[in-house]
Design a protein around this motif. Structure first.
Motif, PDB file in Angstrom:
ATOM      1  N   THR A  19       0.819  -1.223   0.000  1.00  0.00           N
ATOM      2  CA  THR A  19       0.000   0.000   0.000  1.00  0.00           C
ATOM      3  C   THR A  19       0.850   1.269   0.000  1.00  0.00           C
ATOM      4  OG1 THR A  19      -0.191  -0.044   2.427  1.00  0.00           O
ATOM      5  CG2 THR A  19      -1.910  -1.156   1.165  1.00  0.00           C
ATOM      6  N   ALA A  20       1.842   1.334   0.884  1.00  0.00           N
ATOM      7  CA  ALA A  20       2.673   2.537   0.986  1.00  0.00           C
ATOM      8  C   ALA A  20       3.752   2.570  -0.084  1.00  0.00           C
ATOM      9  CB  ALA A  20       3.315   2.618   2.371  1.00  0.00           C
ATOM     10  N   GLY A  21       4.239   1.388  -0.474  1.00  0.00           N
ATOM     11  CA  GLY A  21       5.326   1.307  -1.439  1.00  0.00           C
ATOM     12  C   GLY A  21       4.856   1.133  -2.867  1.00  0.00           C
ATOM     13  N   TYR A  22       4.410  -0.067  -3.217  1.00  0.00           N
ATOM     14  CA  TYR A  22       3.981  -0.361  -4.583  1.00  0.00           C
ATOM     15  C   TYR A  22       2.925   0.636  -5.059  1.00  0.00           C
ATOM     16  CZ  TYR A  22       6.157  -5.022  -5.094  1.00  0.00           C
ATOM     17  OH  TYR A  22       7.039  -6.068  -5.248  1.00  0.00           O
ATOM     18  N   HIS A  23       1.938   0.892  -4.201  1.00  0.00           N
ATOM     19  CA  HIS A  23       0.778   1.673  -4.642  1.00  0.00           C
ATOM     20  C   HIS A  23       0.999   3.182  -4.571  1.00  0.00           C
ATOM     21  CE1 HIS A  23      -3.783   2.637  -4.227  1.00  0.00           C
ATOM     22  NE2 HIS A  23      -3.381   2.716  -5.471  1.00  0.00           N
ATOM     23  N   ARG A  24       1.123   3.723  -3.373  1.00  0.00           N
ATOM     24  CA  ARG A  24       1.125   5.176  -3.231  1.00  0.00           C
ATOM     25  C   ARG A  24       2.471   5.825  -3.582  1.00  0.00           C
ATOM     26  NH1 ARG A  24      -2.923   6.172   2.001  1.00  0.00           N
ATOM     27  NH2 ARG A  24      -4.066   4.190   1.758  1.00  0.00           N
ATOM     28  N   LEU A  25       3.570   5.085  -3.386  1.00  0.00           N
ATOM     29  CA  LEU A  25       4.874   5.656  -3.730  1.00  0.00           C
ATOM     30  C   LEU A  25       5.188   5.480  -5.206  1.00  0.00           C
ATOM     31  CD1 LEU A  25       7.636   6.911  -3.034  1.00  0.00           C
ATOM     32  CD2 LEU A  25       8.435   4.593  -2.472  1.00  0.00           C
TER      33      LEU A  25
ATOM     34  N   LEU B  34      14.004   3.407   3.072  1.00  0.00           N
ATOM     35  CA  LEU B  34      12.595   3.035   3.146  1.00  0.00           C
ATOM     36  C   LEU B  34      12.174   2.309   1.866  1.00  0.00           C
ATOM     37  CD1 LEU B  34      10.127   3.254   4.993  1.00  0.00           C
ATOM     38  CD2 LEU B  34       9.554   5.422   3.877  1.00  0.00           C
ATOM     39  N   ARG B  35      12.711   2.729   0.738  1.00  0.00           N
ATOM     40  CA  ARG B  35      12.375   2.080  -0.529  1.00  0.00           C
ATOM     41  C   ARG B  35      12.889   0.635  -0.548  1.00  0.00           C
ATOM     42  NH1 ARG B  35      14.781   6.509  -2.916  1.00  0.00           N
ATOM     43  NH2 ARG B  35      15.902   5.242  -4.459  1.00  0.00           N
ATOM     44  N   ILE B  36      14.040   0.397   0.053  1.00  0.00           N
ATOM     45  CA  ILE B  36      14.551  -0.982   0.134  1.00  0.00           C
ATOM     46  C   ILE B  36      13.635  -1.844   1.005  1.00  0.00           C
ATOM     47  CG2 ILE B  36      16.394  -2.408   1.109  1.00  0.00           C
ATOM     48  CD1 ILE B  36      18.403  -0.382   0.092  1.00  0.00           C
ATOM     49  N   ILE B  37      13.194  -1.268   2.130  1.00  0.00           N
ATOM     50  CA  ILE B  37      12.275  -1.995   3.016  1.00  0.00           C
ATOM     51  C   ILE B  37      10.997  -2.358   2.273  1.00  0.00           C
ATOM     52  CG2 ILE B  37      10.807  -1.754   5.064  1.00  0.00           C
ATOM     53  CD1 ILE B  37      13.085  -0.052   6.292  1.00  0.00           C
ATOM     54  N   TYR B  38      10.439  -1.402   1.516  1.00  0.00           N
ATOM     55  CA  TYR B  38       9.238  -1.662   0.718  1.00  0.00           C
ATOM     56  C   TYR B  38       9.507  -2.730  -0.350  1.00  0.00           C
ATOM     57  CZ  TYR B  38       7.043   2.764   2.334  1.00  0.00           C
ATOM     58  OH  TYR B  38       6.474   3.782   3.065  1.00  0.00           O
TER      59      TYR B  38
ATOM     60  N   VAL C 284       6.017   2.969 -17.364  1.00  0.00           N
ATOM     61  CA  VAL C 284       6.732   3.131 -16.088  1.00  0.00           C
ATOM     62  C   VAL C 284       8.210   3.440 -16.338  1.00  0.00           C
ATOM     63  CG1 VAL C 284       5.213   1.827 -14.540  1.00  0.00           C
ATOM     64  CG2 VAL C 284       6.862   0.595 -15.971  1.00  0.00           C
ATOM     65  N   ARG C 285       8.465   4.230 -17.361  1.00  0.00           N
ATOM     66  CA  ARG C 285       9.855   4.591 -17.667  1.00  0.00           C
ATOM     67  C   ARG C 285      10.494   5.364 -16.526  1.00  0.00           C
ATOM     68  NH1 ARG C 285       8.982   6.466 -23.983  1.00  0.00           N
ATOM     69  NH2 ARG C 285       8.821   4.354 -24.864  1.00  0.00           N
ATOM     70  N   ASP C 286       9.684   6.123 -15.797  1.00  0.00           N
ATOM     71  CA  ASP C 286      10.222   6.863 -14.651  1.00  0.00           C
ATOM     72  C   ASP C 286      10.750   5.914 -13.588  1.00  0.00           C
ATOM     73  OD1 ASP C 286       7.387   6.224 -14.471  1.00  0.00           O
ATOM     74  OD2 ASP C 286       7.398   7.246 -12.525  1.00  0.00           O
ATOM     75  N   LEU C 287      10.075   4.781 -13.402  1.00  0.00           N
ATOM     76  CA  LEU C 287      10.501   3.816 -12.387  1.00  0.00           C
ATOM     77  C   LEU C 287      11.765   3.064 -12.824  1.00  0.00           C
ATOM     78  CD1 LEU C 287       7.106   2.294 -11.174  1.00  0.00           C
ATOM     79  CD2 LEU C 287       8.325   4.332 -10.352  1.00  0.00           C
ATOM     80  N   GLN C 288      11.989   2.999 -14.116  1.00  0.00           N
ATOM     81  CA  GLN C 288      13.190   2.324 -14.611  1.00  0.00           C
ATOM     82  C   GLN C 288      14.463   3.110 -14.296  1.00  0.00           C
ATOM     83  OE1 GLN C 288      12.750   0.682 -18.680  1.00  0.00           O
ATOM     84  NE2 GLN C 288      10.551   0.941 -18.431  1.00  0.00           N
ATOM     85  N   LYS C 289      14.291   4.352 -13.848  1.00  0.00           N
ATOM     86  CA  LYS C 289      15.438   5.165 -13.417  1.00  0.00           C
ATOM     87  C   LYS C 289      15.742   4.961 -11.934  1.00  0.00           C
ATOM     88  CE  LYS C 289      14.198   8.728 -16.811  1.00  0.00           C
ATOM     89  NZ  LYS C 289      13.723  10.131 -16.977  1.00  0.00           N
ATOM     90  N   ASP C 290      14.873   4.221 -11.242  1.00  0.00           N
ATOM     91  CA  ASP C 290      15.056   3.943  -9.812  1.00  0.00           C
ATOM     92  C   ASP C 290      15.864   2.658  -9.670  1.00  0.00           C
ATOM     93  OD1 ASP C 290      14.748   3.091  -7.119  1.00  0.00           O
ATOM     94  OD2 ASP C 290      12.871   4.201  -6.923  1.00  0.00           O
ATOM     95  N   ALA C 291      17.069   2.772  -9.170  1.00  0.00           N
ATOM     96  CA  ALA C 291      17.971   1.616  -9.073  1.00  0.00           C
ATOM     97  C   ALA C 291      17.399   0.511  -8.197  1.00  0.00           C
ATOM     98  CB  ALA C 291      19.324   2.065  -8.531  1.00  0.00           C
ATOM     99  N   ILE C 292      16.665   0.885  -7.147  1.00  0.00           N
ATOM    100  CA  ILE C 292      16.083  -0.122  -6.238  1.00  0.00           C
ATOM    101  C   ILE C 292      14.976  -0.892  -6.936  1.00  0.00           C
ATOM    102  CG2 ILE C 292      14.750  -0.404  -4.102  1.00  0.00           C
ATOM    103  CD1 ILE C 292      16.413   1.955  -2.975  1.00  0.00           C
ATOM    104  N   VAL C 293      14.144  -0.186  -7.711  1.00  0.00           N
ATOM    105  CA  VAL C 293      13.080  -0.836  -8.474  1.00  0.00           C
ATOM    106  C   VAL C 293      13.667  -1.851  -9.446  1.00  0.00           C
ATOM    107  CG1 VAL C 293      11.284  -0.472 -10.226  1.00  0.00           C
ATOM    108  CG2 VAL C 293      11.438   1.071  -8.270  1.00  0.00           C
ATOM    109  N   MET C 294      14.702  -1.451 -10.163  1.00  0.00           N
ATOM    110  CA  MET C 294      15.285  -2.340 -11.166  1.00  0.00           C
ATOM    111  C   MET C 294      16.058  -3.495 -10.532  1.00  0.00           C
ATOM    112  SD  MET C 294      13.917  -1.066 -13.689  1.00  0.00           S
ATOM    113  CE  MET C 294      14.593  -2.250 -14.861  1.00  0.00           C
ATOM    114  N   TRP C 295      16.678  -3.238  -9.394  1.00  0.00           N
ATOM    115  CA  TRP C 295      17.358  -4.321  -8.661  1.00  0.00           C
ATOM    116  C   TRP C 295      16.347  -5.370  -8.232  1.00  0.00           C
ATOM    117  CZ3 TRP C 295      16.400  -5.222  -3.354  1.00  0.00           C
ATOM    118  CH2 TRP C 295      17.179  -6.235  -2.787  1.00  0.00           C
ATOM    119  N   GLN C 296      15.201  -4.922  -7.684  1.00  0.00           N
ATOM    120  CA  GLN C 296      14.186  -5.877  -7.251  1.00  0.00           C
ATOM    121  C   GLN C 296      13.588  -6.632  -8.434  1.00  0.00           C
ATOM    122  OE1 GLN C 296      10.330  -5.498  -7.166  1.00  0.00           O
ATOM    123  NE2 GLN C 296       9.815  -6.045  -5.054  1.00  0.00           N
TER     124      GLN C 296
END
Length: 372
Positions: free
Chosen positions: A54-60, A72-76, A139-151
């Motif tokens: 809810t806090a990570g995948y959805h609202r963030l 916090l992003r790693i925890i999510y 979701v090209r913006d999320l592809q710039k997030d290293a944590i998103v791409m690592w996960q």
């Protein structure tokens, strides 16, 4: 029409975990029992998984309603893998398509207009939209997030490690691996899955359309209890960029409380909220529409409808005046000392308009209650 191919991996995971949760967990409870430490651990893991979604995948990540510190992003990200609901990238892509094409049976991945079963779980059991399983253009913006791409890259390893590793380690430490696998592993996973899935299904079927009738989303306080505040779904679909779902102080929205608490700790920033006047106008427009429908067959319909419209127009006018002066006052407060503002003519005007708005709200509420 030929049905899409069954995704046997998904069917197997959902079916086997459900059967273990429905049969093995109660059997273990009756024949062996679970102690308070095991139950608390399962609850803690359920909350961790749920809030990561809810806090990570959805609202963030899906809606970018706030920004979060890397820790916090790693925890999510870990909690989302533990929840076994696909990677951040894939989940967010699906969800953005859902919002852009809500209720469109041909595009919305989990359109509620295709029925409860489909929107709840059926859409994941067959290759309904295989053509875009690897298309992440939205979701090209999320592809710039290293944590998103690592996960995303290590999702399978992470989800297997967490879903087996955490229950096994806890069970080894606590001295009961079987109970831990069943309670912390299987039951927690099934509850995490289906409470989240309720937002795609029940939250589009059961509840009130408080702010809009343009889509099937509903507000439901009971669902909010099961989904960490996500039950106020009608609000969310019209104000999707707001970090809150439950905007009233009495509405159960622990995800909002978590995000705000992390803000005080310096872990979240740029929390986005919707303008108060737009929220109030959307709610009043729905009340007006329902009241007009109710009066349409009344013997004095024409007269009452005219009075209703007059009260509504007067209220909207005062709302516009009130929020305009409030905005100007806040701007002035930023530019000069509070003491100067309190003495200013603008403060007197603000107080006067606030009183007028309060009186008009009472008049509107009195008229609506008379119609009830």
């Amino acid at each position: 029409m030929k049905k899409p191919k069954i995704i046997w991996l998904n069917v197997s995971v959902f079916l086997l975990t459900f059967l273990f949760a429905a049969i093995a967990v109660p059997y273990r409870a009756i024949t062996h029992g679970f102690d308070s430490t095991e139950i608390l651990m399962a609850v803690a893991c359920f909350i961790y998984c749920g809030m990561s979604i809810t806090a990570g995948y959805h609202r963030l990540w899906s809606h970018k309603t706030y920004q979060a510190h890397w820790s916090l992003r790693i925890i999510y990200a870990l909690g989302g893998a533990f929840a076994l609901q696909n990677s951040i990238l894939h989940w967010s892509s699906d969800h953005r398509i859902h919002h852009k094409h809500v209720d469109n049976n041909d595009v919305d991945p989990y359109s509620a207009k295709r029925g409860f079963w489909y929107s709840h779980i059926g859409w994941m059991l067959r290759e309904y939209q295989v053509h875009r399983y690897t298309n992440y253009d939205n979701v090209r913006d999320l592809q710039k997030d290293a944590i998103v791409m690592w996960q995303h890259k290590h999702y399978l390893l992470l989800t297997v490690s967490l879903n087996f590793g955490i229950p096994l380690l806890f069970g080894w430490w606590h001295g009961d691996i079987i109970s831990s696998l069943l309670l912390v592993g299987v039951l927690r996973l099934v509850l995490s899955h289906h409470t989240t899935f309720f937002i795609n299904s029940l939250a589009h079927i059961w509840g009130k359309q408080t702010y809009t009738e343009k889509n099937t989303a509903r507000d439901n306080g009971f669902l909010a209890l099961l989904t960490f505040g996500e039950g106020y779904h009608n609000f969310h679909h019209i104000f999707e960029n707001d970090y809150r779902n439950g905007i009233r102080w009495w509405q159960f929205d622990p995800t909002k409380w978590l995000i705000k608490s992390c803000h005080y700790l310096g872990l979240t920033d740029k929390l986005r909220t919707s303008p108060e006047d737009k929220i109030e106008k959307a709610r009043l427009a729905m009340i007006l529409k329902r009241s007009q429908q109710k009066l349409s067959n009344h013997p004095n319909a024409e007269q009452l409808l005219e009075r209703l419209q007059h009260e509504y127009d007067a209220l909207i006018h005062k709302i516009n005046d009130y929020y305009a002066i409030k905005k100007a006052l806040l701007t002035t407060k930023r530019d000069q000392l509070i003491a100067d503002v309190e003495k200013s003519e603008m403060m007197s005007q603000y107080q006067e308009l606030k009183q007028r708005l309060t009186e008009q709200r009472r008049s509107w509420q009195f008229f609506i209650e008379k119609l009830a």
